[in-house]
Design an enzyme around this catalytic site. Structure first.
Site, PDB file in Angstrom:
ATOM      1  N   HIS A 124       0.892  -1.194  -0.396  1.00  0.00           N
ATOM      2  CA  HIS A 124      -0.014   0.100  -0.299  1.00  0.00           C
ATOM      3  C   HIS A 124       1.348   1.497   0.083  1.00  0.00           C
ATOM      4  O   HIS A 124       2.140   1.915   0.792  1.00  0.00           O
ATOM      5  CB  HIS A 124      -1.194  -0.109   1.151  1.00  0.00           C
ATOM      6  CG  HIS A 124      -1.498   1.596   1.333  1.00  0.00           C
ATOM      7  ND1 HIS A 124      -3.103   1.302   0.429  1.00  0.00           N
ATOM      8  CD2 HIS A 124      -1.462   2.173   2.300  1.00  0.00           C
ATOM      9  CE1 HIS A 124      -3.136   2.609   0.788  1.00  0.00           C
ATOM     10  NE2 HIS A 124      -2.256   3.122   1.886  1.00  0.00           N
ATOM     11  N   SER A 139      -8.328   4.131   8.923  1.00  0.00           N
ATOM     12  CA  SER A 139      -8.941   3.901   7.660  1.00  0.00           C
ATOM     13  C   SER A 139      -8.653   3.196   6.599  1.00  0.00           C
ATOM     14  O   SER A 139      -8.706   2.412   5.404  1.00  0.00           O
ATOM     15  CB  SER A 139      -9.481   5.213   7.168  1.00  0.00           C
ATOM     16  OG  SER A 139      -9.650   5.456   5.878  1.00  0.00           O
ATOM     17  N   ARG A 190     -15.692  13.269   6.912  1.00  0.00           N
ATOM     18  CA  ARG A 190     -14.078  13.193   7.788  1.00  0.00           C
ATOM     19  C   ARG A 190     -13.571  14.519   6.190  1.00  0.00           C
ATOM     20  O   ARG A 190     -13.390  15.495   7.512  1.00  0.00           O
ATOM     21  CB  ARG A 190     -13.270  12.486   8.061  1.00  0.00           C
ATOM     22  CG  ARG A 190     -12.722  11.727   9.199  1.00  0.00           C
ATOM     23  CD  ARG A 190     -12.341  11.119   8.829  1.00  0.00           C
ATOM     24  NE  ARG A 190     -10.689  10.667   9.277  1.00  0.00           N
ATOM     25  CZ  ARG A 190      -9.899   9.590   8.441  1.00  0.00           C
ATOM     26  NH1 ARG A 190     -10.704   9.145   7.470  1.00  0.00           N
ATOM     27  NH2 ARG A 190      -8.744  10.504   8.222  1.00  0.00           N
ATOM     28  N   ASP A 240     -15.905   3.105   6.560  1.00  0.00           N
ATOM     29  CA  ASP A 240     -14.911   3.701   6.534  1.00  0.00           C
ATOM     30  C   ASP A 240     -15.171   4.820   5.229  1.00  0.00           C
ATOM     31  O   ASP A 240     -14.762   6.036   5.466  1.00  0.00           O
ATOM     32  CB  ASP A 240     -13.559   3.233   6.142  1.00  0.00           C
ATOM     33  CG  ASP A 240     -12.772   4.689   5.559  1.00  0.00           C
ATOM     34  OD1 ASP A 240     -12.179   5.217   6.216  1.00  0.00           O
ATOM     35  OD2 ASP A 240     -12.392   4.347   4.388  1.00  0.00           O
ATOM     36  N   LYS A 259      -9.135  -1.288   5.592  1.00  0.00           N
ATOM     37  CA  LYS A 259      -9.347  -2.009   4.288  1.00  0.00           C
ATOM     38  C   LYS A 259      -8.215  -2.754   3.723  1.00  0.00           C
ATOM     39  O   LYS A 259      -8.883  -3.860   3.116  1.00  0.00           O
ATOM     40  CB  LYS A 259      -9.208  -0.623   3.246  1.00  0.00           C
ATOM     41  CG  LYS A 259     -10.432   0.511   3.523  1.00  0.00           C
ATOM     42  CD  LYS A 259     -10.698   1.417   2.362  1.00  0.00           C
ATOM     43  CE  LYS A 259     -10.186   2.158   2.516  1.00  0.00           C
ATOM     44  NZ  LYS A 259      -9.470   3.910   2.348  1.00  0.00           N
TER      45      LYS A 259
HETATM   46  N1  URA Z   1      -6.540   7.157   2.642  1.00  0.00           N
HETATM   47  C1  URA Z   1      -7.564   7.061   3.713  1.00  0.00           C
HETATM   48  O1  URA Z   1      -7.528   5.748   3.029  1.00  0.00           O
HETATM   49  N2  URA Z   1      -8.011   6.880   4.356  1.00  0.00           N
HETATM   50  C2  URA Z   1      -6.988   8.160   5.221  1.00  0.00           C
HETATM   51  O2  URA Z   1      -7.737   8.315   6.145  1.00  0.00           O
HETATM   52  C3  URA Z   1      -6.197   9.207   4.232  1.00  0.00           C
HETATM   53  C4  URA Z   1      -5.645   8.288   3.142  1.00  0.00           C
END
Ligand code: URA
Length: 435
Positions: A82, A183, A168, A161, A187
């Site tokens: 990631h 967050s 957010r 999320d 995932k």
């Molecule tokens: N990328 C995400 O998936 N979540 C965040 O909170 C910030 C960047």
């Protein structure tokens, strides 16, 4: 359980329980908690913070609020990668074939981008015929037969999320380390890999501007990953200027192909070797990280990485001949060069500004759902530290829309800073966590 009490607890600097955070995540996913209460809770979390246990609980609750993937039918240690993202980041297209070439099973689901250039999936979609939407069964079969598959995120992962991130974004509560960590990690954890390699970018063109913030985020994501029993490692890498020379979807695929042929820019090649080496080590295909890096280098040199990219494209119905003839990738009807107005050295190429210019050219989305111009983007000819003479080309802008081309060119001109003396070149890798 009452949402009012949960908000009040956090407002008064209390600690939320696993059950309370599960209630919140489930209420996000099924729409039973109104946005105004979620927003109030987010602000309380932002101001008063979450401790380690709360961050773990929120991550788990968000992961479980959507689909989770079972990759157990794929043998071997599956490593996901990631990146926190940045301008010109095409590392997945290079590092994952290198790792797959050395036996790492690569089962990767990637997303689209908003703003700047597209995401990995937009880049892959610029390859004629490449199918990003395939069934989970086909995805698993491809990994078992070819060793690699990269698809668009089909599963509805971490539903909570999606709701919380949307709130957010409009309540000034994005940049809190625990919220970012839960967050991203919810995932990643939902996607079923055994190990997670994080590339946290740092600099003016990245999500985290300072090294201190990037290290803090990397450390927190590392610790949360460990709490879920995953192998985790993190690289902190520099992102003040675009990574490599190409920014834009087909342009980045071309650069990835050239890099796997051994002709890539130095910063991009170094980072990809580091990432692939780490994936090889984490997947236990090398005894040490250094050995992993050496195998990644070997796969780059002898073309096994390029062959894996070919397998990936063929496996997903794409036109593999783009490997031998990258000109078959989508192009642009219009192009224009940005020319240097004086002699000197490039002191800085601001990544964020190049990102915005690339978006103007049509390579990125202004809004969710916007169509992408696959052939659009920017190819830099000069980066920081390069000497320049008046009249030299600094970069070339490409677009299929002439008006957008001119907008992009105007923006790109703002990215270049020319100085009398040569600046120090900072290394691309800043630090590693967990290695
Ligand atoms: N990328 C995400 O998936 N979540 C965040 O909170 C910030 C960047």
């Amino acid at each position: 359980m009452e949402m009012y009490d949960i908000i009040k607890t956090k407002r008064d600097k209390g600690i939320l329980t696993e059950e309370q955070l599960e209630y919140v995540a489930n209420g996000c996913a099924d729409g039973s908690i109104p946005d105004y209460q979620l927003s109030a809770l987010l602000m309380a979390m932002f101001i008063n913070g979450l401790n380690h246990d709360e961050t773990v609980s929120l991550t788990k609750a968000m992961k479980d609020s959507g689909e989770t993937l079972d990759l157990s039918a794929i043998s071997g240690i599956k490593v996901d990668k990631h990146s926190t993202g940045g301008v010109g980041d095409k590392t997945t297209l290079i590092a994952t074939p290198l790792a797959a070439a050395m036996g790492v099973p690569v089962a990767k689901m990637s997303g689209r981008g908003l703003g700047f250039t597209g995401g990995t999936i937009d880049k892959l979609e610029s390859i004629p015929g490449y199918r990003i939407s395939i069934s989970t069964e086909e995805f698993i079969n491809l990994v078992n037969t070819n060793g690699i598959s990269v698809i668009g995120q089909t599963a509805e992962v971490a539903t909570a999320d999606k709701v919380l991130y949307g709130l957010r974004d409009v309540t000034a509560t994005v940049d809190n380390m625990s919220l970012i960590t839960s967050s991203i990690m919810s995932k990643k954890l939902a996607l079923g890999s055994d190990a997670i390699l994080l590339d946290v970018k740092c600099g003016s063109a990245a999500f985290m501007n300072s090294e201190e913030e990037a290290r803090e985020l990397g450390q927190m994501m590392y610790e949360i990953g460990l709490s879920f029993g995953k192998k985790v490692a993190c690289i902190i890498s520099r992102m003040d200027e675009p990574l490599g020379m190409a920014v834009g979807n087909a342009l980045e695929v071309k650069e990835a192909i050239e890099t796997l042929k051994g002709n890539g820019p130095e910063d991009l090649t170094r980072l990809c070797i580091e990432l692939a080496g780490m994936m090889i080590y984490m997947s236990e295909k090398a005894a040490t990280f250094e050995e992993g890096k050496a195998s990644a280098e070997a796969a780059l040199k002898d073309g096994r990485g390029l062959d894996k990219l070919r397998d990936l494209i063929r496996g997903q119905g794409g036109d593999e001949s783009v490997i031998d003839d990258p000109e078959k990738l989508p192009g642009a009807a219009f192009s224009k060069e940005l020319v240097c107005a004086c002699d000197g050295y490039v002191n800085r190429v601001d990544g964020m500004t190049i990102g915005t210019a690339s978006m103007h050219s049509g390579a990125g989305r202004r809004e969710k759902g916007d169509e992408i111009d696959s052939g659009a983007g920017i190819v830099l000819a000069k980066k920081s530290g390069d000497s320049v003479k008046k009249g030299d080309v600094l970069c070339t802008v490409y677009s299929n829309d002439e008006a957008r081309l001119l907008d992009a060119l105007e923006e790109a001109a703002k990215a270049y800073e020319i100085a009398d003396s040569k600046p120090e070149k900072a290394p691309i890798i800043i630090d590693r966590i967990g290695i």
